[in-house]
Design a protein around this motif. Structure first.
Motif, PDB file in Angstrom:
ATOM      1  N   ASN A   1      -4.364   2.979  -7.116  1.00 27.34           N
ATOM      2  CA  ASN A   1      -5.698   2.645  -6.648  1.00 27.34           C
ATOM      3  C   ASN A   1      -6.732   3.098  -7.659  1.00 27.34           C
ATOM      4  O   ASN A   1      -6.603   4.165  -8.260  1.00 27.34           O
ATOM      5  CB  ASN A   1      -5.946   3.306  -5.295  1.00 27.34           C
TER       6      ASN A   1
ATOM      7  N   SER B   1       1.180  -0.328  -8.591  1.00 24.97           N
ATOM      8  CA  SER B   1       0.032  -0.618  -7.731  1.00 24.97           C
ATOM      9  C   SER B   1      -0.789   0.594  -7.299  1.00 24.97           C
ATOM     10  O   SER B   1      -0.954   0.848  -6.106  1.00 24.97           O
ATOM     11  CB  SER B   1       0.504  -1.389  -6.484  1.00 24.97           C
TER      12      SER B   1
ATOM     13  N   HIS C   1      -0.505  -4.542  -8.389  1.00 30.69           N
ATOM     14  CA  HIS C   1      -1.480  -4.875  -7.348  1.00 30.69           C
ATOM     15  C   HIS C   1      -2.464  -3.708  -7.190  1.00 30.69           C
ATOM     16  O   HIS C   1      -2.464  -2.983  -6.192  1.00 30.69           O
ATOM     17  CB  HIS C   1      -0.726  -5.138  -6.035  1.00 30.69           C
TER      18      HIS C   1
ATOM     19  N   VAL D   1       6.907  -0.422  -2.317  1.00 27.70           N
ATOM     20  CA  VAL D   1       5.861   0.391  -1.693  1.00 27.70           C
ATOM     21  C   VAL D   1       6.531   1.341  -0.694  1.00 27.70           C
ATOM     22  O   VAL D   1       7.539   0.989  -0.085  1.00 27.70           O
ATOM     23  CB  VAL D   1       4.838  -0.505  -0.943  1.00 27.70           C
TER      24      VAL D   1
ATOM     25  N   TYR E   1      -7.191  -5.062   3.573  1.00 27.22           N
ATOM     26  CA  TYR E   1      -5.958  -4.982   2.780  1.00 27.22           C
ATOM     27  C   TYR E   1      -5.027  -6.139   3.141  1.00 27.22           C
ATOM     28  O   TYR E   1      -4.455  -6.796   2.272  1.00 27.22           O
ATOM     29  CB  TYR E   1      -5.326  -3.627   3.106  1.00 27.22           C
TER      30      TYR E   1
ATOM     31  N   HIS F   1       3.210   6.608  -6.156  1.00 28.34           N
ATOM     32  CA  HIS F   1       3.101   5.582  -7.185  1.00 28.34           C
ATOM     33  C   HIS F   1       4.133   5.804  -8.289  1.00 28.34           C
ATOM     34  O   HIS F   1       4.627   4.859  -8.885  1.00 28.34           O
ATOM     35  CB  HIS F   1       1.689   5.560  -7.778  1.00 28.34           C
TER      36      HIS F   1
ATOM     37  N   ASP G   1       6.068  -6.670  -7.293  1.00 21.29           N
ATOM     38  CA  ASP G   1       4.828  -5.916  -7.071  1.00 21.29           C
ATOM     39  C   ASP G   1       5.199  -4.443  -7.088  1.00 21.29           C
ATOM     40  O   ASP G   1       5.908  -3.968  -6.195  1.00 21.29           O
ATOM     41  CB  ASP G   1       4.248  -6.365  -5.718  1.00 21.29           C
TER      42      ASP G   1
ATOM     43  N   ASP H   1      -3.359  -9.410   1.084  1.00 22.91           N
ATOM     44  CA  ASP H   1      -1.916  -9.604   0.962  1.00 22.91           C
ATOM     45  C   ASP H   1      -1.479 -10.978   1.469  1.00 22.91           C
ATOM     46  O   ASP H   1      -0.509 -11.541   0.962  1.00 22.91           O
ATOM     47  CB  ASP H   1      -1.155  -8.475   1.681  1.00 22.91           C
TER      48      ASP H   1
ATOM     49  N   GLN I   1       4.162   2.099   4.730  1.00 21.59           N
ATOM     50  CA  GLN I   1       3.560   0.767   4.882  1.00 21.59           C
ATOM     51  C   GLN I   1       4.537  -0.258   5.471  1.00 21.59           C
ATOM     52  O   GLN I   1       4.304  -1.457   5.394  1.00 21.59           O
ATOM     53  CB  GLN I   1       3.001   0.274   3.543  1.00 21.59           C
TER      54      GLN I   1
HETATM   55  N1  ARG Z   1      -2.478   0.147  -3.689  1.00 20.29           N
HETATM   56  C1  ARG Z   1      -1.595   0.301  -2.576  1.00 20.29           C
HETATM   57  C2  ARG Z   1      -1.386   1.776  -2.284  1.00 20.29           C
HETATM   58  O1  ARG Z   1      -1.564   2.606  -3.141  1.00 20.29           O
HETATM   59  C3  ARG Z   1      -0.257  -0.349  -2.794  1.00 20.29           C
HETATM   60  C4  ARG Z   1      -0.283  -1.844  -2.949  1.00 20.29           C
HETATM   61  C5  ARG Z   1       1.067  -2.437  -2.717  1.00 20.29           C
HETATM   62  N2  ARG Z   1       1.107  -3.856  -2.847  1.00 20.29           N
HETATM   63  C6  ARG Z   1       0.625  -4.742  -1.958  1.00 20.29           C
HETATM   64  N3  ARG Z   1       0.693  -6.007  -2.249  1.00 20.29           N
HETATM   65  N4  ARG Z   1       0.153  -4.356  -0.796  1.00 20.29           N
HETATM   66  O2  ARG Z   1      -1.025   2.114  -1.175  1.00 20.29           O
END
Ligand code: ARG
Length: 700
Positions: free
Chosen positions: A122, A120, A157, A446, A399, A131, A117, A403, A450
């Motif tokens: 947005n 990802s 993702h 990521v 979110y 990113h 993954d 997941d 997070q």
């Molecule tokens: N879109 C999310 C962001 O920009 C990251 C996603 C990462 N992947 C996941 N499976 N949570 O923060």
């Protein structure tokens, strides 16, 4: 170790690593000290027993095996062994693409299905540097794992779900109305500016602004209550015409975000639709479903078009085929909530003893994660237990819900990894998506902010028992491949001079432009000129510029923040892409010259390797350490190990080249051996850089 001490020590890490100092041989085994404790013996005796038990094969590889200090075992490989091993590397063949330097793939039994993954981004937002890091690091890890022979399933993702989407769609609605009123393009950017000015102008100005927008919006809703007259045709038109750019959509999101915030609690809020309602309506399939889905589709398409441009420029192995956005898991969400409620109605423990329990807290569905004694694993500022939020009291999923559902989808497999579920809804929905990907390793590339989210997620997935493979004999490896931030030279988050987020496109443009300027400057100086054509200069600039951005990111341990510095990353000296690319090009030119001076490539490829000079030996040893370096990257997911290796390899080459004449040497056998070392080094550099996602240039 097993031969010396029996099966009781099977599985003990031999702590075998390259020696830091050549004084201590080429490799060190540091296991004796730990084993001694375990066995209640003297470390040096333990070391001696290990040495005595070494097989004839190992003995034959080594020039010497010595026990030093408290019980270190120092192994020095024999020159003959190194020379024959290096000599056994098959020829590269042509341009070297697909060249593996004879490195084997992992055995079938060790072959992972890796869900990766990464990137990802947005929807409705420009990718930011976070990113970019995810994209670059993830891409390299994917290449390394694939090289090792694992099956890599890339998953982008994409963030395309949730309340934020409501804002995006509302923004598009405002754009549609503005177009209907005959306003020129870029309305949303202007509206955002006006709103900000009004807010800055004090309460009266803000009120006046909100009032005007609210009144106009109400009239527009009334004139087009079901959206059929204006909104839907606008959306239909967007499908074929370029009415909105990603910047427009992003501005719309920011505008609605600010508008909602400013209107909250005022009498105007009612006339300005609540983005939450829009998002919820979609999740439940409300009356305006078609329009909102259309709007979503358009926003996704525009976002992806922009991302794909960045991916292509970066040379990253991601395409639309890898997009599995959050919305992909929509059908699993209801069942997931049901499953968590049922399976975790009482605390359930994972293999690590951490338990999870699902409880309703003020109307919200929460999963609490506890130690075996019931104490919370994750605590808030006041020591209270921090749960993972699965469903808000208003029914919206989060979110984390996606997941959890995604974790199931990624790990489960109809035949290889059937997961028993309590919820029939979930079972059926999963089957509807094909039963899952059957991952044995799932990587989430990521940023570190997070970390908590992923710690909780993994704890919940383990407690649910979903990670158990083959009836619990093996665990799916869940790993958060975290990374730090990119800082500006002021050591704060990287921003443009005007304080905005740096756009990736601009950043890559600048990288290439700066690299091009360097090439052109060099070409303008008589003693540095290579006589490149314009096309060649552009190709070099592209590869060096993009390579520099990537390498600067990859060469740091990913968990540390790093300072983004053009001068550093484009320097021809140091652990940089230009240095590595230059080293490669230089070796290629030596090799080319050698081949031109009458030595036939086929002779070089078969030449026995001679390692009489220490620099030759040091270089050959390093070339031979490429496979174990790649293994270490695959295991630890640290591309920086590969950068360190390549930098050191290039350094050893320079030393070799200074002390061992390659082309002037009289003895043809020695010359062929040295040319072969050049060839192997160049191929190791090219292979290594390729695994980092960096293309080489033949001349520079
Ligand atoms: N879109 C999310 C962001 O920009 C990251 C996603 C990462 N992947 C996941 N499976 N949570 O923060």
């Amino acid at each position: 170790m097993r031969r010396a001490f029996g099966d009781a020590v099977a599985g003990t890490d031999p702590l075998l690593a390259p020696s830091k100092d050549p004084k201590f041989g080429d490799y060190q085994c540091n296991a004796a000290m730990g084993l001694a404790k375990q066995l209640g013996a003297k470390p040096r005796d333990v070391a001696q027993k290990i040495v005595d038990a070494l097989s004839a094969d190992v003995r034959a590889m080594c020039a010497s095996v010595e026990i030093a200090g408290p019980g270190f075992i120092n192994l020095r490989l024999s020159d003959d062994y190194l020379a024959s091993l290096a000599g056994s590397i098959p020829p590269g063949g042509g341009d070297g693409d697909g060249d593996r330097l004879g490195i084997d793939r992992v055995e079938d039994a060790a072959r992972d299905t890796v869900v990766l993954d990464y990137s990802s981004p947005n929807v409705a937002k420009q990718m930011h540097v976070g990113h970019l890091r995810s994209t670059i690091i993830g891409d390299s890890i994917g290449r390394v794992l694939e090289f090792e022979g694992h099956e890599v399933v890339r998953q982008n993702h994409l963030g395309d779900w949730g309340t934020q989407f409501g804002m995006v769609i509302l923004g598009m609605w405002h754009a549609a109305m503005a177009r209907q009123r005959g306003e020129p393009p870029k309305y949303l950017q202007r509206a955002l500016g006006e709103l900000r000015t009004a807010v800055a102008g004090g309460p009266d100005m803000k009120r006046a602004y909100l009032k005007a927008v609210a009144e106009r919006s109400r009239a527009e809703y009334q004139a087009d209550p079901d959206g059929r007259r204006v909104f839907e045709p606008f959306l239909e038109e967007c499908r074929s015409a370029y009415l909105l750019s990603l910047d427009d959509i992003e501005a719309g999101y920011l505008y609605i975000n600010a508008l909602t915030k400013e209107a909250e609690g005022t009498e105007f809020a009612a006339d300005l639709k609540d983005p939450k309602d829009v998002a919820q309506m979609m999740q439940r399939g409300g009356p305006q479903d078609t329009q909102e889905r259309l709007a979503r589709e358009i926003a996704i398409r525009i976002t992806l078009a922009e991302c794909n441009r960045v991916y292509r420029r970066l040379g990253v192995l991601l395409s639309d085929a890898h997009v599995r956005g959050e919305s992909f898991y929509e059908k699993l969400l209801g069942g997931t909530i049901e499953e968590l409620k049922a399976a975790l109605s009482a605390p359930k423990s994972g293999p690590d003893g951490i338990r999870a329990v699902c409880r309703i807290d003020r109307g919200a569905v929460c999963v609490f994660i506890e130690n075996a004694d019931g104490s919370p694993v994750f605590k808030g500022p006041e020591g209270e237990s921090l749960p993972m939020l699965i469903q808000k009291s208003d029914g919206a999923s989060l979110y984390a819900t996606t997941d959890v559902a995604g974790g199931l989808y990624r790990m489960a497999h109809a035949t290889r990894h059937p997961i028993r579920l309590s919820s029939r809804t979930l079972n059926e929905a999963l089957a509807g998506l094909g039963g899952g990907l059957g991952a044995t390793r799932v990587l989430y590339v990521v940023g570190t902010p997070q970390r908590l989210h992923f710690q909780m997620l993994f704890a919940v997935l383990r407690a649910l028992g979903w990670t158990q493979l083959g009836g619990g004999r093996r665990e799916v490896r869940l790993e958060h491949v975290s990374f730090g931030s990119v800082l500006g030279e002021d050591r704060k988050m990287l921003r443009t001079r005007s304080g905005e987020n740096v756009k990736l496109k601009d950043l890559l443009d600048e990288a290439v432009a700066r690299a091009e300027e360097q090439v052109r400057t060099a070409e303008a100086e008589p003693d540095r000129r290579r006589g490149f054509s314009d096309d060649e200069m552009r190709d070099i600039a592209h590869k060096v510029g993009i390579g520099a951005v990537k390498y600067a990111d990859l060469c740091q341990n990913r968990n540390t923040d790093y300072v983004f510095s053009w001068d550093k990353m484009l320097a021809l000296q140091g652990n940089t892409a230009p240095y590595m690319l230059y080293a490669y090009a230089r070796i290629m030119s030596i090799y080319r010259k050698g081949a031109e001076s009458g030595v036939r490539t086929s002779d070089i490829e078969k030449a026995p390797i001679q390692l009489d000079h220490p620099a030759e030996r040091a270089l050959a040893l390093r070339v031979l350490q490429l496979p174990e370096t790649i293994d270490a990257v695959a295991e630890n997911l640290l591309p920086s190990l590969l950068c360190d290796y390549l930098y050191d390899l290039a350094g050893r080459f320079m030393t070799f080249y200074e002390s061992c004449p390659v082309l002037q040497g009289g003895d043809p056998a020695l010359q062929a051996s040295r040319l072969r070392l050049c060839d192997l080094t160049a191929r190791a550099l090219k292979l290594g850089l390729g695994l980092l996602g960096i293309s080489t240039v033949e001349r520079m």
